[in-house]
Each structure stands twice: as C-alpha cells, then as structure tokens.
Motif scaffolding. Sequence first.
Motif, PDB file in Angstrom:
ATOM      1  N   SER A  28     -98.539 -20.521  43.314  1.00 19.59           N
ATOM      2  CA  SER A  28     -98.724 -21.679  44.200  1.00 19.59           C
ATOM      3  C   SER A  28     -98.555 -21.312  45.667  1.00 19.59           C
ATOM      4  N   THR A  29     -97.865 -20.196  45.950  1.00 20.50           N
ATOM      5  CA  THR A  29     -97.644 -19.727  47.323  1.00 20.50           C
ATOM      6  C   THR A  29     -97.831 -18.208  47.375  1.00 20.50           C
ATOM      7  N   PRO A  30     -98.064 -17.638  48.565  1.00 26.45           N
ATOM      8  CA  PRO A  30     -98.155 -16.179  48.687  1.00 26.45           C
ATOM      9  C   PRO A  30     -96.893 -15.495  48.162  1.00 26.45           C
ATOM     10  N   VAL A  31     -97.031 -14.275  47.651  1.00 26.58           N
ATOM     11  CA  VAL A  31     -95.928 -13.590  46.965  1.00 26.58           C
ATOM     12  C   VAL A  31     -95.780 -12.169  47.522  1.00 26.58           C
ATOM     13  N   GLY A  32     -94.549 -11.689  47.558  1.00 29.29           N
ATOM     14  CA  GLY A  32     -94.271 -10.341  48.020  1.00 29.29           C
ATOM     15  C   GLY A  32     -94.453  -9.314  46.921  1.00 29.29           C
ATOM     16  N   VAL A  33     -94.586  -8.048  47.320  1.00 27.17           N
ATOM     17  CA  VAL A  33     -94.871  -6.981  46.371  1.00 27.17           C
ATOM     18  C   VAL A  33     -93.735  -6.779  45.375  1.00 27.17           C
ATOM     19  N   THR A  34     -92.496  -6.925  45.832  1.00 24.44           N
ATOM     20  CA  THR A  34     -91.353  -6.703  44.939  1.00 24.44           C
ATOM     21  C   THR A  34     -91.358  -7.689  43.778  1.00 24.44           C
ATOM     22  N   ARG A  35     -91.609  -8.953  44.091  1.00 27.74           N
ATOM     23  CA  ARG A  35     -91.635  -9.968  43.030  1.00 27.74           C
ATOM     24  C   ARG A  35     -92.818  -9.757  42.101  1.00 27.74           C
ATOM     25  N   ILE A  36     -93.992  -9.412  42.655  1.00 24.76           N
ATOM     26  CA  ILE A  36     -95.172  -9.176  41.815  1.00 24.76           C
ATOM     27  C   ILE A  36     -94.894  -8.039  40.842  1.00 24.76           C
ATOM     28  N   ALA A  37     -94.340  -6.933  41.376  1.00 23.70           N
ATOM     29  CA  ALA A  37     -94.049  -5.774  40.534  1.00 23.70           C
ATOM     30  C   ALA A  37     -93.039  -6.134  39.445  1.00 23.70           C
ATOM     31  N   ARG A  38     -91.995  -6.900  39.805  1.00 23.07           N
ATOM     32  CA  ARG A  38     -90.971  -7.273  38.817  1.00 23.07           C
ATOM     33  C   ARG A  38     -91.556  -8.178  37.729  1.00 23.07           C
ATOM     34  N   ASP A  39     -92.309  -9.203  38.140  1.00 27.01           N
ATOM     35  CA  ASP A  39     -92.833 -10.172  37.172  1.00 27.01           C
ATOM     36  C   ASP A  39     -93.867  -9.547  36.242  1.00 27.01           C
ATOM     37  N   LEU A  40     -94.622  -8.576  36.759  1.00 28.28           N
ATOM     38  CA  LEU A  40     -95.661  -7.939  35.944  1.00 28.28           C
ATOM     39  C   LEU A  40     -95.180  -6.645  35.300  1.00 28.28           C
ATOM     40  N   GLU A  41     -93.920  -6.290  35.561  1.00 28.06           N
ATOM     41  CA  GLU A  41     -93.331  -5.072  35.010  1.00 28.06           C
ATOM     42  C   GLU A  41     -94.143  -3.834  35.398  1.00 28.06           C
ATOM     43  N   LEU A  42     -94.483  -3.779  36.696  1.00 26.41           N
ATOM     44  CA  LEU A  42     -95.205  -2.639  37.253  1.00 26.41           C
ATOM     45  C   LEU A  42     -94.273  -1.811  38.117  1.00 26.41           C
ATOM     46  N   ASN A  43     -94.546  -0.513  38.199  1.00 30.59           N
ATOM     47  CA  ASN A  43     -93.859   0.344  39.149  1.00 30.59           C
ATOM     48  C   ASN A  43     -94.151  -0.170  40.563  1.00 30.59           C
ATOM     49  N   SER A  44     -93.123  -0.256  41.406  1.00 27.64           N
ATOM     50  CA  SER A  44     -93.290  -0.833  42.747  1.00 27.64           C
ATOM     51  C   SER A  44     -94.343  -0.093  43.563  1.00 27.64           C
ATOM     52  N   SER A  45     -94.324   1.245  43.492  1.00 23.50           N
ATOM     53  CA  SER A  45     -95.297   2.044  44.241  1.00 23.50           C
ATOM     54  C   SER A  45     -96.716   1.800  43.724  1.00 23.50           C
ATOM     55  N   THR A  46     -96.853   1.739  42.402  1.00 21.48           N
ATOM     56  CA  THR A  46     -98.169   1.478  41.809  1.00 21.48           C
ATOM     57  C   THR A  46     -98.669   0.104  42.217  1.00 21.48           C
ATOM     58  N   CYS A  47     -97.796  -0.898  42.165  1.00 23.25           N
ATOM     59  CA  CYS A  47     -98.165  -2.258  42.537  1.00 23.25           C
ATOM     60  C   CYS A  47     -98.588  -2.314  44.003  1.00 23.25           C
ATOM     61  N   PHE A  48     -97.852  -1.623  44.862  1.00 23.64           N
ATOM     62  CA  PHE A  48     -98.190  -1.600  46.289  1.00 23.64           C
ATOM     63  C   PHE A  48     -99.573  -0.993  46.505  1.00 23.64           C
ATOM     64  N   ASN A  49     -99.879   0.102  45.812  1.00 26.24           N
ATOM     65  CA  ASN A  49    -101.189   0.747  45.970  1.00 26.24           C
ATOM     66  C   ASN A  49    -102.321  -0.125  45.426  1.00 26.24           C
ATOM     67  N   LEU A  50    -102.053  -0.823  44.334  1.00 26.47           N
ATOM     68  CA  LEU A  50    -103.057  -1.750  43.804  1.00 26.47           C
ATOM     69  C   LEU A  50    -103.351  -2.850  44.819  1.00 26.47           C
ATOM     70  N   LEU A  51    -102.288  -3.381  45.420  1.00 27.93           N
ATOM     71  CA  LEU A  51    -102.454  -4.454  46.404  1.00 27.93           C
ATOM     72  C   LEU A  51    -103.207  -3.948  47.646  1.00 27.93           C
ATOM     73  N   LYS A  52    -102.900  -2.740  48.096  1.00 24.85           N
ATOM     74  CA  LYS A  52    -103.617  -2.166  49.239  1.00 24.85           C
ATOM     75  C   LYS A  52    -105.115  -2.067  48.940  1.00 24.85           C
ATOM     76  N   THR A  53    -105.447  -1.626  47.724  1.00 28.74           N
ATOM     77  CA  THR A  53    -106.853  -1.502  47.333  1.00 28.74           C
ATOM     78  C   THR A  53    -107.528  -2.871  47.278  1.00 28.74           C
ATOM     79  N   LEU A  54    -106.841  -3.852  46.702  1.00 27.68           N
ATOM     80  CA  LEU A  54    -107.408  -5.200  46.600  1.00 27.68           C
ATOM     81  C   LEU A  54    -107.586  -5.834  47.977  1.00 27.68           C
ATOM     82  N   VAL A  55    -106.669  -5.553  48.895  1.00 27.70           N
ATOM     83  CA  VAL A  55    -106.815  -6.033  50.274  1.00 27.70           C
ATOM     84  C   VAL A  55    -108.033  -5.388  50.921  1.00 27.70           C
TER      85      VAL A  55
END
Length: 256
Positions: A28-55
Amino acid sequence: MATNSAPEKLVGALSSGLAVLRYLAAASTPVGVTRIARDLELNSSTCFNLLKTLVHERLVIFDESAKTYAIGLGLVELAKGALEQASYARLVQPHLAEIAMRHRITATLWQRTSGERVVLVASADSAGAMRVHMSIGQRLPMYLAALGRSIAAASGLSAAELRSRFSALRWENAPPFEAWLADVEEAKIKGYAVDVDRYVRGVTTVSAAILDGDQSPVMAMSAVGFSGQFDAGSIEALGADLRARAAEISRAVSGV
C-alpha cells in the motif's frame, strides 16, 4: 501438455525479480530494501541488485530521500499494452461476428506490432460448411494482402518508401509494384482495399484500416473468403460495411 506447468529448471533471478514486483504491487506504500528482503526471504545484497535492475528498466521507482521503492510506470505500460489489445478485441468482436454472418466469410482483426508486422487478435467464422480459418496469434508482414494495402493507404509513406516495403513481401502470386501502388491509391479514395488471388491463389481479402487520434493505422479489419464466393457487387458491399465499422471503431479508439 499444460503450458503453465513448471519448467525443469527455473531461472532463479527472474523468479526473484517477479516476486519483488508482485510484492511491491501489493504494497500500500513504498517499501525499503531491508523489509523487502526480509519479507521475501532474499539475501539483502541480491534484493538490492534486483531492485537496481528493476529501477533501470523503469519497472520500479526509487525515492532517494526516503530510500524506498514502489511500482514504476514501466510496469503500467506493459500492462496497458496487454489490456488494450484485449479491450480492442472485445470492442470489435461483435462487429466481426455480424460481418461474418452477413457476408458469409471469415472476419478478422489485425493489430500492429513491432518490426512492421501485424498479429491476429480476434476473428469470427461464418456458418458456411466451407470457410477460411485463421489462428489467433498468427503474424504477417504489415503490407501484405488487402490489410497491407489499407494500412499503406493511411501510412503517409512516399511511393519510394512503399516500394522498399513491398520488395520485402512474399506472395503466392505477386502483383507488380505499380499495380499494388494503384490499389493503395484506390484504397485512399474508397476507404477499403481488396486483394484477389494475389496473396493466396483462390482467396480474396477485403480490408479497412482502424486509425488512432493521429490518424495513423493501428489495426485493420479484414474479411477473408474463397474467390468463387465473390462478384463485384458483393465485394463492394463488403468493403462498404468494413469501411463504416472501421470508421466507428476508429472514433472509439481515438476518442474523437
């Protein structure tokens, strides 16, 4: 075989990227990388790189001040393309059904795609025992047959540019370019185009282009039947019917 079954080997990065998109779409609102990684059970670095690519691909936007991510317009554009195609097909389907029944032919709707090609997105068959059947998803060069002449008539291209397009086409019984160009000029006047035994021997097609707000051809309605079904009068009646319906749909598409 089911087309939605899982492949033998999944592409992990793609699956994770899609999971991130689905997560942000549901948020419902914008979300930070730490929460996305935690909720999806992703490695923080991997999640950050995925988000950079999607951006980078404009599917996600990044708020520099808040350090948060949200769905971007690129994803909306992708969805819009699919929704518009489906919406256009629903809009035109009743017209196709009426044309097919009234003229005892197969009526089709073609939509422009990339690379100067068209794809069949909707069709309606007549009740006749013998009829031409075409499969949804079939692709053709944009300037082929009657639909190509109708699109060329509204394209605004010069004779030299049309010659270049024409030279790349493959016909069963190719017309001379001068005859094809004369047909294009006639289509500008009549509002519909005709192909008799050129694209496929024994088959006649009649087509009218559908225009957007800039008066550019975006789709074409095309009727297909065996040449023995037609005479000059039936072709003229079919062409007039297609022209009137294409004009009505053009007004709906353009919002004019």
